[in-house]
Design a protein around this motif. Structure first.
Motif, PDB file in Angstrom:
ATOM      1  N   GLU A 182       0.841  -1.206   0.000  1.00  0.00           N
ATOM      2  CA  GLU A 182       0.000   0.000   0.000  1.00  0.00           C
ATOM      3  C   GLU A 182       0.879   1.260   0.000  1.00  0.00           C
ATOM      4  N   ALA A 183       1.933   1.230   0.823  1.00  0.00           N
ATOM      5  CA  ALA A 183       2.804   2.416   0.920  1.00  0.00           C
ATOM      6  C   ALA A 183       3.542   2.693  -0.396  1.00  0.00           C
ATOM      7  N   ILE A 184       3.916   1.641  -1.110  1.00  0.00           N
ATOM      8  CA  ILE A 184       4.564   1.848  -2.419  1.00  0.00           C
ATOM      9  C   ILE A 184       3.513   2.369  -3.413  1.00  0.00           C
ATOM     10  N   GLY A 185       2.285   1.864  -3.260  1.00  0.00           N
ATOM     11  CA  GLY A 185       1.185   2.376  -4.086  1.00  0.00           C
ATOM     12  C   GLY A 185       0.962   3.865  -3.859  1.00  0.00           C
ATOM     13  N   GLY A 196       2.044  -1.459 -10.711  1.00  0.00           N
ATOM     14  CA  GLY A 196       1.964  -2.871 -11.041  1.00  0.00           C
ATOM     15  C   GLY A 196       2.782  -3.719 -10.092  1.00  0.00           C
ATOM     16  N   VAL A 197       2.524  -5.000 -10.081  1.00  0.00           N
ATOM     17  CA  VAL A 197       3.301  -5.907  -9.231  1.00  0.00           C
ATOM     18  C   VAL A 197       3.846  -7.066 -10.063  1.00  0.00           C
ATOM     19  N   VAL A 198       5.061  -7.474  -9.713  1.00  0.00           N
ATOM     20  CA  VAL A 198       5.589  -8.737 -10.225  1.00  0.00           C
ATOM     21  C   VAL A 198       5.353  -9.716  -9.076  1.00  0.00           C
ATOM     22  N   MET A 228      -4.653  -8.286  -0.794  1.00  0.00           N
ATOM     23  CA  MET A 228      -4.292  -6.880  -0.557  1.00  0.00           C
ATOM     24  C   MET A 228      -4.498  -6.065  -1.833  1.00  0.00           C
ATOM     25  N   ARG A 229      -4.137  -6.668  -2.968  1.00  0.00           N
ATOM     26  CA  ARG A 229      -4.329  -5.969  -4.245  1.00  0.00           C
ATOM     27  C   ARG A 229      -5.803  -5.732  -4.524  1.00  0.00           C
ATOM     28  N   ILE A 230      -6.622  -6.745  -4.234  1.00  0.00           N
ATOM     29  CA  ILE A 230      -8.074  -6.606  -4.480  1.00  0.00           C
ATOM     30  C   ILE A 230      -8.622  -5.453  -3.632  1.00  0.00           C
ATOM     31  N   ARG A 239      -6.553   0.808 -11.244  1.00  0.00           N
ATOM     32  CA  ARG A 239      -6.302  -0.567 -10.807  1.00  0.00           C
ATOM     33  C   ARG A 239      -4.830  -0.952 -10.961  1.00  0.00           C
ATOM     34  N   THR A 240      -4.367  -1.808 -10.062  1.00  0.00           N
ATOM     35  CA  THR A 240      -2.990  -2.298 -10.168  1.00  0.00           C
ATOM     36  C   THR A 240      -2.907  -3.341 -11.282  1.00  0.00           C
TER      37      THR A 240
END
Lengths: 367, 87
Positions: A182-185, A196-198, A228-230, A239-240
């Motif tokens: 969340e903090a990086i978001g 985005g996430v890998v 967490m992403r949802i 959206r991520t």
């Protein structure tokens, strides 16, 4: 007719895959990096002179780019290691930027200086894709072994933003940083960057990480991360995205290739319309795979592409995976199976467990 | 009429695609696909061409009457002008 990136990406991917022509490529310009991320699948240290000597020269990369252009490649990723570590990166970039590719630069962002952005903004790439490994100096120390990395990446982001160079922020989740999703978001949102996430950490392509299971998320943690992403996506408008290192779905959508390539183990576009070139000049189907490979600088890119396709057609599919009831929840990737188990055609327990748990998430999501 | 600098016509997997270069990537958020005759016209417009040159090129290459060729060209020119691609 004018079309969006995504519309045209889909159409071109379908055409290229049907014709088996190369459409997208990743050039891994170096295997060296100034960070020492414990989970990285490729990296060696920046002062590894033995590897540096075996890296392709700028002239060789430019020659490969010319051959890729002539073969019809449109999407080009420049990646590493860390590309900005190469003293001649500007020379390579400026040469390929005028060849008509849709170019993306993958970077950890810590070497982006005012001098770098001053030449980059003259011929900006389609996008800089910047990986952020944590939301504090402490986390950078734990994940990347370089405490100052955090301040440097924030400065890099600020410079790109000031100069109007389009960028996205990605993160790679491991045990040391996954709670900072969340903090990086927040960093991405503050900078109007897509996020985005890998979400998969593989065993290392070159050599092994003996303590991989101490580093990467357990299947249970991976699923919690997906939750967490949802939740994040519910809270925020943008959206991520889930990214792979070598495939960007925002411009090259995944298409179903199973009808055209029944006998081929790959369910993705690897060696059907995509290829990867390693820092030492081997053409492989994707960044995770060290084999099969061909040598484009020796035999020419067209011939290397053709040979690579034939070699990939010989890779056995996993029969258990094809028949598996969890296959819709799994990436069904032969490269991952090979790295996890040593075999292309053996189910990998880690991936099976993630798929099993992911099926449960879908059940929850669907009420 | 002339196409602005900073665009490249490329044949990608059997499709003619106009790719923006450098700063044009930022200004022009997308790509353009052209059919065979559109690509022929584009190549002429890259060097600079007048309506009559374009009509003649289509008449030389395709089995088409002049009125249809002219209408098709006007439509294409309208499209690329709307996208801000003409000088």
């Amino acid at each position: 007719m004018p079309l969006s990136w995504k519309q045209i990406g889909k159409q071109l991917t379908q055409n290229a895959t049907a014709l088996r022509r190369p459409l997208s490529a990743a050039f891994e310009l170096t295997g060296r990096c100034n960070l020492k991320c414990k989970m990285c699948y490729v990296t060696s240290t920046e002062d590894n002179h033995e590897k540096q000597l075996r890296e392709l020269t700028a002239g060789q990369w430019i020659r490969l780019a010319e051959m890729a252009r002539d073969a019809g490649v449109l999407y080009l990723i420049l990646t590493g290691g860390e590309v900005f570590l190469r003293k001649d990166f500007r020379q390579i970039y400026e040469a390929v930027a005028s060849m008509g590719f849709i170019t993306q630069i993958y970077t950890n962002g810590t070497l982006i200086t005012p001098e770098v952005v001053s030449w980059l903004k003259k011929i900006p790439p389609y996008r800089v894709s910047l990986t952020v490994y944590g939301a504090s100096a402490d986390t950078y120390e734990k994940v990347c072994g370089v405490r100052s990395g955090y301040d440097k990446v924030l400065k890099g982001i600020e410079l790109l933003r000031q100069e109007g160079i389009y960028f996205e922020i990605k993160t790679t989740a491991i045990k040391d940083n996954w709670k900072e999703f969340e903090a990086i978001g927040d960093i991405a949102r503050k900078n109007n960057a897509r996020y985005g996430v890998v979400n998969y950490i593989s065993p290392r392509r070159e050599g092994c990480v003996s303590d991989l299971e101490d580093i990467r998320l357990t299947p249970e943690e991976s699923i919690e991360y997906e939750f967490m992403r949802i939740e994040y996506d519910k809270k925020h408008a943008d959206r991520t995205r889930v990214s792979n290192e070598d495939h960007d779905e925002s411009i090259i959508p995944k298409i179903d290739v199973s009808t055209e390539y029944k006998e081929n183990a790959f369910t993705c576009q690897a060696a059907k319309s995509c290829f990867w070139i390693t820092w030492d000049g081997r053409m492989t189907p994707c960044g995770l795979m060290s084999e099969p490979y061909t040598l484009p600088l020796e035999v020419g890119l067209e011939k290397a592409w053709e040979e690579l396709g034939k070699k990939c057609d010989d890779i056995p599919a996993c029969k258990e995976c094809i028949d598996c009831e969890l296959k819709d929840y799994c990436d069904k990737c032969p490269a991952r199976r090979k790295l996890e188990t040593g075999f292309y055609d053996k189910p990998a327990p880690y991936l099976c467990n993630v798929a099993k748990l992911r099926k449960n998430i879908e059940a929850v999501k669907n009420g | 009429m002339k196409i602005k600098d900073g665009f490249m016509l490329r044949e990608i997997a059997g499709t003619w695609v106009v790719v923006p270069l450098g700063q044009r990537v930022v200004e022009y958020n997308g790509l353009m696909i052209l059919n065979e005759s559109g690509a022929l016209l584009w190549k002429l417009l890259e060097k600079g061409a007048e309506m009559d040159d374009l009509v003649q090129a289509l008449l030389n290459e395709y089995d088409v009457d002049e009125a249809t060729a002219r209408a098709d060209i006007e439509e294409m020119i309208g499209n690329i002008r709307d996208r801000g691609l003409l000088e």
